[in-house]
Enzyme design. Sequence first.
Site, PDB file in Angstrom:
ATOM      1  N   ASN A 243       0.873  -1.174   0.000  1.00 12.69           N
ATOM      2  CA  ASN A 243       0.000   0.000   0.000  1.00 12.69           C
ATOM      3  C   ASN A 243       0.910   1.223   0.000  1.00 12.69           C
ATOM      4  O   ASN A 243       1.513   1.552   1.013  1.00 12.69           O
ATOM      5  CB  ASN A 243      -0.900  -0.015   1.242  1.00 12.69           C
ATOM      6  CG  ASN A 243      -1.728   1.255   1.376  1.00 12.69           C
ATOM      7  OD1 ASN A 243      -1.749   2.077   0.467  1.00 12.69           O
ATOM      8  ND2 ASN A 243      -2.395   1.422   2.509  1.00 12.69           N
ATOM      9  N   TRP A 244       0.990   1.865  -1.159  1.00 10.69           N
ATOM     10  CA  TRP A 244       1.916   2.996  -1.284  1.00 10.69           C
ATOM     11  C   TRP A 244       1.393   4.249  -0.572  1.00 10.69           C
ATOM     12  O   TRP A 244       2.115   5.228  -0.447  1.00 10.69           O
ATOM     13  CB  TRP A 244       2.153   3.306  -2.767  1.00 10.69           C
ATOM     14  CG  TRP A 244       3.027   2.291  -3.472  1.00 10.69           C
ATOM     15  CD1 TRP A 244       3.527   1.113  -2.947  1.00 10.69           C
ATOM     16  CD2 TRP A 244       3.521   2.365  -4.817  1.00 10.69           C
ATOM     17  NE1 TRP A 244       4.287   0.467  -3.883  1.00 10.69           N
ATOM     18  CE2 TRP A 244       4.301   1.204  -5.038  1.00 10.69           C
ATOM     19  CE3 TRP A 244       3.373   3.292  -5.846  1.00 10.69           C
ATOM     20  CZ2 TRP A 244       4.936   0.962  -6.270  1.00 10.69           C
ATOM     21  CZ3 TRP A 244       4.003   3.047  -7.069  1.00 10.69           C
ATOM     22  CH2 TRP A 244       4.777   1.897  -7.271  1.00 10.69           C
ATOM     23  N   LYS A 245       0.136   4.231  -0.175  1.00 12.18           N
ATOM     24  CA  LYS A 245      -0.484   5.416   0.443  1.00 12.18           C
ATOM     25  C   LYS A 245      -0.237   6.643  -0.447  1.00 12.18           C
ATOM     26  O   LYS A 245      -0.163   6.489  -1.665  1.00 12.18           O
ATOM     27  CB  LYS A 245       0.032   5.598   1.874  1.00 12.18           C
ATOM     28  CG  LYS A 245      -0.161   4.308   2.698  1.00 12.18           C
ATOM     29  CD  LYS A 245       0.011   4.487   4.176  1.00 12.18           C
ATOM     30  CE  LYS A 245      -0.225   3.144   4.879  1.00 12.18           C
ATOM     31  NZ  LYS A 245      -0.126   3.235   6.327  1.00 12.18           N
TER      32      LYS A 245
ATOM     33  N   HIS B 210      -9.657   1.399   4.939  1.00 12.67           N
ATOM     34  CA  HIS B 210      -8.379   1.560   5.648  1.00 12.67           C
ATOM     35  C   HIS B 210      -8.598   2.481   6.848  1.00 12.67           C
ATOM     36  O   HIS B 210      -9.379   3.438   6.769  1.00 12.67           O
ATOM     37  CB  HIS B 210      -7.328   2.149   4.698  1.00 12.67           C
ATOM     38  CG  HIS B 210      -5.948   2.051   5.259  1.00 12.67           C
ATOM     39  ND1 HIS B 210      -5.486   2.917   6.216  1.00 12.67           N
ATOM     40  CD2 HIS B 210      -4.950   1.156   5.042  1.00 12.67           C
ATOM     41  CE1 HIS B 210      -4.242   2.565   6.550  1.00 12.67           C
ATOM     42  NE2 HIS B 210      -3.894   1.504   5.853  1.00 12.67           N
TER      43      HIS B 210
ATOM     44  N   GLU C 110      -6.945   4.808   7.954  1.00 13.42           N
ATOM     45  CA  GLU C 110      -6.674   6.223   7.687  1.00 13.42           C
ATOM     46  C   GLU C 110      -7.887   6.896   7.042  1.00 13.42           C
ATOM     47  O   GLU C 110      -8.096   8.098   7.196  1.00 13.42           O
ATOM     48  CB  GLU C 110      -5.418   6.347   6.800  1.00 13.42           C
ATOM     49  CG  GLU C 110      -4.160   6.036   7.616  1.00 13.42           C
ATOM     50  CD  GLU C 110      -2.988   5.479   6.818  1.00 13.42           C
ATOM     51  OE1 GLU C 110      -2.993   5.558   5.579  1.00 13.42           O
ATOM     52  OE2 GLU C 110      -2.060   4.946   7.471  1.00 13.42           O
TER      53      GLU C 110
ATOM     54  N   GLU D 264      -5.580  -4.851  10.476  1.00 10.84           N
ATOM     55  CA  GLU D 264      -4.560  -3.825  10.688  1.00 10.84           C
ATOM     56  C   GLU D 264      -4.836  -3.111  12.010  1.00 10.84           C
ATOM     57  O   GLU D 264      -5.630  -2.160  12.047  1.00 10.84           O
ATOM     58  CB  GLU D 264      -4.590  -2.799   9.545  1.00 10.84           C
ATOM     59  CG  GLU D 264      -4.236  -3.362   8.187  1.00 10.84           C
ATOM     60  CD  GLU D 264      -3.603  -2.312   7.287  1.00 10.84           C
ATOM     61  OE1 GLU D 264      -2.578  -2.620   6.682  1.00 10.84           O
ATOM     62  OE2 GLU D 264      -4.107  -1.178   7.216  1.00 10.84           O
TER      63      GLU D 264
ATOM     64  N   GLY E 150       2.400   2.271  10.854  1.00 16.11           N
ATOM     65  CA  GLY E 150       3.383   3.347  10.722  1.00 16.11           C
ATOM     66  C   GLY E 150       4.078   3.713  12.017  1.00 16.11           C
ATOM     67  O   GLY E 150       4.745   4.743  12.102  1.00 16.11           O
TER      68      GLY E 150
ATOM     69  N   SER F 216       3.240  -2.173  10.366  1.00 10.95           N
ATOM     70  CA  SER F 216       4.686  -2.273  10.591  1.00 10.95           C
ATOM     71  C   SER F 216       5.247  -3.648  10.246  1.00 10.95           C
ATOM     72  O   SER F 216       6.186  -4.113  10.890  1.00 10.95           O
ATOM     73  CB  SER F 216       5.045  -1.871  12.025  1.00 10.95           C
ATOM     74  OG  SER F 216       4.675  -0.520  12.261  1.00 10.95           O
TER      75      SER F 216
ATOM     76  N   GLY G 170       2.842  -1.139   4.270  1.00 15.14           N
ATOM     77  CA  GLY G 170       2.951   0.285   3.961  1.00 15.14           C
ATOM     78  C   GLY G 170       4.398   0.667   3.683  1.00 15.14           C
ATOM     79  O   GLY G 170       4.939   0.406   2.613  1.00 15.14           O
ATOM     80  N   GLY G 171       5.031   1.268   4.675  1.00 16.87           N
ATOM     81  CA  GLY G 171       6.381   1.827   4.517  1.00 16.87           C
ATOM     82  C   GLY G 171       7.376   0.896   3.847  1.00 16.87           C
ATOM     83  O   GLY G 171       8.127   1.311   2.949  1.00 16.87           O
TER      84      GLY G 171
HETATM   85  P1  13P Z   1       2.941   0.364   7.692  1.00 15.80           P
HETATM   86  O1  13P Z   1       3.429  -0.954   7.111  1.00 15.80           O
HETATM   87  O2  13P Z   1       3.704   1.547   7.195  1.00 15.80           O
HETATM   88  O3  13P Z   1       2.802   0.282   9.169  1.00 15.80           O
HETATM   89  O4  13P Z   1       1.455   0.568   7.109  1.00 15.80           O
HETATM   90  C1  13P Z   1       0.557  -0.479   7.204  1.00 15.80           C
HETATM   91  C2  13P Z   1      -0.637  -0.127   6.429  1.00 15.80           C
HETATM   92  O5  13P Z   1      -1.403   0.742   6.822  1.00 15.80           O
HETATM   93  C3  13P Z   1      -0.889  -0.844   5.163  1.00 15.80           C
HETATM   94  O6  13P Z   1      -2.159  -0.585   4.675  1.00 15.80           O
END
Ligand code: 13P
Length: 248
Positions: free
Chosen positions: A9-11, A94, A96, A165, A171, A209, A230-231
């Site tokens: 997930n590149w956000k 998600h 967020e 999640e 994050g 994470s 994510g990251g």
């Molecule tokens: P991180 O891997 O950066 O914690 O993000 C997880 C995420 O929200 C994937 O959708």
Amino acid sequence: MAAKLMVGNWKMNGSLAANASLLSEVLGGMGGVTCRAAVCVPSVYLAQMQSLLAGSAMALGAQDVSAHEDGAYTGEVSATMLRDLAVRYCIVGHSERRQHHGESDLVVASKAQRALAAGITPIVCVGESLAEREAGQTEVVVKRQLAAVIHANGHCISEIVLAYEPVWAIGTGLTATPAQAQQVHAVLRAQLQAATAHAERVSILYGGSMNAANAADLLAQNDVDGGLIGGAALKAPDFLSMLKTASR
Ligand code: 13P
């Protein structure tokens, strides 16, 4: 057992140039990768990604979809538009979006419905906040979030992908322990089993994470069928390492 599913997930990250360079490094290193893989990119880059991913083993995903079919919804992107660009997966709900855009369980359930109707697999995210975990509400929260999606989607529920999640792990560098993840995944699996005879078809991903160092232990759990990353998905060597771990 289906191959594991690893989704980046590149956000809200990337640029035309950065995407091309990240993708070429990832695609160039995918020899030996047998797990299923996808990247969910910002919607403005879907067309670029469609052409960069053509013919590759990496599927294209979006990060959100409108709960509406079409019409006067300025700024929204519909499921059929995503389908036009060969989008295979779409993240819905998600944390967020639930947190910053006020998405309710009902809205998330409608989004999953729109995606399924367009032939796109929704990756439905559920997860508790730190306060909810500390109050012993984890199971209640994730079950409530999943129940709305089950209710709206009936027998089609076996066609979704589910992602657990925990909000406190996203994050933050704090990861759920493999045992904590497995415990919640088992609860979700049981809830799916009560709703469909095909619950084993649903891949339940862990996200929060996840990285190259902790992926193996998380993926070794019975009900952890993959990851939503994510990251670490923005760094080609890390993402590739996780794809290889998931291919073992
Ligand atoms: P991180 O891997 O950066 O914690 O993000 C997880 C995420 O929200 C994937 O959708």
